[in-house]
Design a protein around this motif. Structure first.
Motif, PDB file in Angstrom:
ATOM      1  N   ILE A 195       0.829  -1.202   0.000  1.00 23.26           N
ATOM      2  CA  ILE A 195       0.000   0.000   0.000  1.00 23.26           C
ATOM      3  C   ILE A 195       0.865   1.253   0.000  1.00 23.26           C
ATOM      4  O   ILE A 195       0.631   2.200  -0.763  1.00 23.26           O
ATOM      5  N   LEU A 196       1.886   1.286   0.865  1.00 26.04           N
ATOM      6  CA  LEU A 196       2.737   2.466   0.953  1.00 26.04           C
ATOM      7  C   LEU A 196       3.601   2.619  -0.297  1.00 26.04           C
ATOM      8  O   LEU A 196       3.922   3.745  -0.698  1.00 26.04           O
ATOM      9  N   LEU A 197       3.967   1.503  -0.914  1.00 27.30           N
ATOM     10  CA  LEU A 197       4.731   1.585  -2.157  1.00 27.30           C
ATOM     11  C   LEU A 197       3.892   2.213  -3.258  1.00 27.30           C
ATOM     12  O   LEU A 197       4.410   3.012  -4.071  1.00 27.30           O
ATOM     13  N   ALA A 198       2.607   1.874  -3.289  1.00 33.24           N
ATOM     14  CA  ALA A 198       1.714   2.522  -4.263  1.00 33.24           C
ATOM     15  C   ALA A 198       1.644   4.019  -4.003  1.00 33.24           C
ATOM     16  O   ALA A 198       1.591   4.825  -4.946  1.00 33.24           O
ATOM     17  N   GLY A 199       1.661   4.413  -2.734  1.00 36.45           N
ATOM     18  CA  GLY A 199       1.655   5.829  -2.413  1.00 36.45           C
ATOM     19  C   GLY A 199       2.941   6.519  -2.809  1.00 36.45           C
ATOM     20  O   GLY A 199       2.922   7.646  -3.333  1.00 36.45           O
ATOM     21  N   VAL A 257       7.280  16.495   2.391  1.00 36.60           N
ATOM     22  CA  VAL A 257       6.668  16.229   1.090  1.00 36.60           C
ATOM     23  C   VAL A 257       6.115  14.800   1.019  1.00 36.60           C
ATOM     24  O   VAL A 257       4.928  14.588   0.758  1.00 36.60           O
ATOM     25  N   VAL A 258       6.992  13.823   1.265  1.00 38.45           N
ATOM     26  CA  VAL A 258       6.599  12.419   1.091  1.00 38.45           C
ATOM     27  C   VAL A 258       5.646  11.968   2.188  1.00 38.45           C
ATOM     28  O   VAL A 258       4.597  11.367   1.917  1.00 38.45           O
ATOM     29  N   LEU A 259       5.995  12.227   3.443  1.00 36.49           N
ATOM     30  CA  LEU A 259       5.185  11.730   4.555  1.00 36.49           C
ATOM     31  C   LEU A 259       3.768  12.288   4.550  1.00 36.49           C
ATOM     32  O   LEU A 259       2.808  11.507   4.734  1.00 36.49           O
ATOM     33  N   PRO A 260       3.554  13.588   4.363  1.00 35.32           N
ATOM     34  CA  PRO A 260       2.155  14.063   4.270  1.00 35.32           C
ATOM     35  C   PRO A 260       1.377  13.422   3.124  1.00 35.32           C
ATOM     36  O   PRO A 260       0.172  13.189   3.235  1.00 35.32           O
ATOM     37  N   HIS A 261       2.081  13.138   2.019  1.00 34.14           N
ATOM     38  CA  HIS A 261       1.411  12.487   0.893  1.00 34.14           C
ATOM     39  C   HIS A 261       0.986  11.064   1.242  1.00 34.14           C
ATOM     40  O   HIS A 261      -0.018  10.562   0.709  1.00 34.14           O
ATOM     41  N   LEU A 262       1.736  10.392   2.143  1.00 37.19           N
ATOM     42  CA  LEU A 262       1.448   9.003   2.494  1.00 37.19           C
ATOM     43  C   LEU A 262       0.398   8.853   3.579  1.00 37.19           C
ATOM     44  O   LEU A 262      -0.024   7.726   3.868  1.00 37.19           O
TER      45      LEU A 262
END
Length: 294
Positions: free
Chosen positions: A176-180, A206-211
């Motif tokens: 799931i996180l890889l898809a994100g 950038v990355v963590l808020p997106h995930l």
């Protein structure tokens, strides 16, 4: 439903009636039967005795039983701890796999393999191949450093169950996180890099808020599926020593197979189903703002 009413329905609707009817038969009828049996006292050891209506007494017994309270505590432990661990491990694995430029397909296959292992085979692997105090891989690894063997199944059974659950579900969270990660805007990453943001700040801002939505969805699904976990407890420890690793699902199983109390087992199953639904709705209401915000 009358023929006239059926005729007024669109073909796309009445064509689904067989599937919907089948779904109702295999899901709702057993549920209604469980509710019916939960209101009666019936012991399979005495099949000639008639069923006796007891109302809500089975539910009162289940809720006031000390074993049930222990099962609730273990259910919470076996749900919350693996969910958090799988999120952390899955995030680490997803970050590593996402950076691969060679052999990514092989890495996918190897890392996702534990999730495809049957729930009852998982504890067999850990009991016999890894955690066995005589010839397990853990004992061998400890012997390399001249350390004594550790019987984790007997001495720390809860830890062993958590390890088994985490090992099997970490690949699910990784996927799931890889898809994100693969949907993160590279333009945003490049803009942050040009503004002087380092690797950590890029990940943090950038990355963590997106995930966040992916983490919420993954933990919600995991909590629903892990809460009634059965295989690792049945094969790994059989709820022991004593009742130390008995959760709600296994408590219902023991009530049915050891006490042969149909009514109490049905009541326990309904309580487990209601708790699972309550947890799912509670988590959904909690994570919905995070998902809508992103």
């Amino acid at each position: 439903m009358s023929a006239a009413r059926l005729g007024r329905l669109a073909p796309s609707r009445w064509a689904t009636l067989p599937a919907v009817s089948y779904l109702i038969i295999v899901t709702q009828l057993p549920f209604l039967a469980t509710i019916y049996f939960s209101l009666y006292s019936w012991n399979m050891l005495y099949p000639n005795r008639p069923m006796r209506f007891v109302g809500l007494r089975n539910f009162v017994y289940i809720v006031t039983d000390p074993l049930f309270r222990t099962a609730i505590e273990n259910t919470v432990i076996f749900t919350v701890v693996p969910a958090v661990l799988t999120m952390l491990i899955g995030l680490g694995l997803a970050l590593l796999v996402n950076r691969l430029t060679f052999g990514r397909g092989l890495a996918y296959s190897l890392l996702f393999a534990p999730f495809l292992v049957m729930e009852t085979v998982n504890p067999i692997i850990w009991k016999t191949m890894i955690l066995n105090p005589v010839y397990g891989l853990l004992t061998y690894g400890l012997s390399v450093f001249d350390l004594p063997p550790v019987d984790l199944i007997s001495n720390e059974p809860k830890v062993a169950i958590i390890i088994m659950i985490t090992w099997q579900w970490a690949p699910f969270m990784m996927l799931i996180l890889l898809a994100g990660l693969q949907t993160v805007s590279q333009e945003t990453i490049e803009a942050a890099r040009m503004d002087g943001a380092g690797t950590w700040n890029q990940f943090r801002y950038v990355v963590l808020p997106h995930l966040v939505p992916y983490v919420c969805v993954g933990m919600l699904i995991e909590a629903i599926l892990i809460l009634p976990v059965f295989g690792p407890i049945y094969v790994g420890t059989y709820g022991g020593p004593g009742n130390e690793t008995t959760n709600l699902m296994f408590s219902v199983y023991k009530t049915l197979t050891e006490q042969y109390q149909i009514g109490r087992a049905a009541a326990g199953g309904l309580v487990t189903a209601f708790m699972t639904t309550a947890v799912a709705l509670g988590l959904l209401s909690y994570v919905r703002p995070f998902m809508e915000r992103n």
